[in-house]
Design a protein around this motif. Sequence first.
Motif, short mmCIF file in Angstrom:
data_model
loop_
_atom_site.label_atom_id
_atom_site.label_comp_id
_atom_site.label_asym_id
_atom_site.label_seq_id
_atom_site.Cartn_x
_atom_site.Cartn_y
_atom_site.Cartn_z
N PRO A 96 0.89 -1.45 -0.12
CA PRO A 96 0.05 -0.38 0.20
C PRO A 96 1.15 0.98 -0.10
O PRO A 96 2.13 1.37 0.45
N LEU A 98 0.36 5.63 -0.02
CA LEU A 98 -0.45 7.04 0.21
C LEU A 98 -0.21 8.22 -1.02
O LEU A 98 1.11 8.23 -1.70
N LYS A 99 -1.18 7.88 -1.58
CA LYS A 99 -1.28 8.73 -3.33
C LYS A 99 -2.42 9.52 -3.43
O LYS A 99 -3.50 9.08 -2.98
N GLY A 100 -2.20 11.12 -3.50
CA GLY A 100 -3.18 12.38 -3.29
C GLY A 100 -3.80 12.24 -2.50
O GLY A 100 -5.03 12.03 -2.57
N GLY A 101 -3.85 12.01 -1.17
CA GLY A 101 -4.43 12.30 0.20
C GLY A 101 -5.55 10.35 0.33
O GLY A 101 -6.32 10.56 1.10
N ARG A 102 -5.18 9.15 -0.47
CA ARG A 102 -6.26 8.60 -0.46
C ARG A 102 -4.77 6.93 -0.92
O ARG A 102 -3.65 7.41 -1.25
N ILE A 103 -4.74 5.94 0.15
CA ILE A 103 -4.00 5.19 -0.29
C ILE A 103 -4.56 4.04 -1.06
O ILE A 103 -5.41 3.82 -1.64
N THR A 104 -3.43 3.47 -2.05
CA THR A 104 -3.49 2.45 -2.89
C THR A 104 -2.59 1.24 -2.94
O THR A 104 -1.97 1.80 -2.22
#
Length: 199
Positions: A96, A98-104
Amino acid sequence: MLVFCTAGRVHAQIYAKINALYACVGVINPQVEFRLSNHSTFQTEFVYSPWQSIANGHPMHFGIFMNEYRYYIRQHNRGFYVGGNVGMMAFKMSKPELKGGRITLEDRYSKGYGFMFGLCVGYEYIFRERWVLDAFFGFSYMTSMYNGYSLDGVIDMHPHRPDWKEPPSPDPFNGSSEWYPNKVGVSIGYLIFKPKDKK
């Protein structure tokens, strides 16, 4: 090893449990908790995720074996506790990020093994005499060794490393250490063994 070292000291109830939260997403997490004293227990558990492909081909396939010591503030298997754990793992999974404020998930995966040392907090509630609910959360320092692959299975011969760690020739073997949550859930358990009271 720790299981055998403590087995001789176990003289009271044993709970067999399953993590209901993990089970909802198809991850198996059986646990066995042994009483050591009026305020402490020892738990051993196994986590297995069978998922070879989730979220557009990202694998999330891993196994974890973990042992944990717990100290209960009130009494064993009742109320709040804190614990320390150690475990080992093998995995084929996308990490996982953190990208652009969300977990991907990374658009790649890693395949290897590792070790972890962590702490946890939780709360246990006994109901209907032999049943127990166990809500918990843990965080650990994980060290892993692995090879990296693209999602189509091509090995990465030049994994990212700090400049001072770059090898003189292409080498796919890599490693990392980081802090991650290592356990979370709500388990339901049943008292499978309770010795007779001494007269």
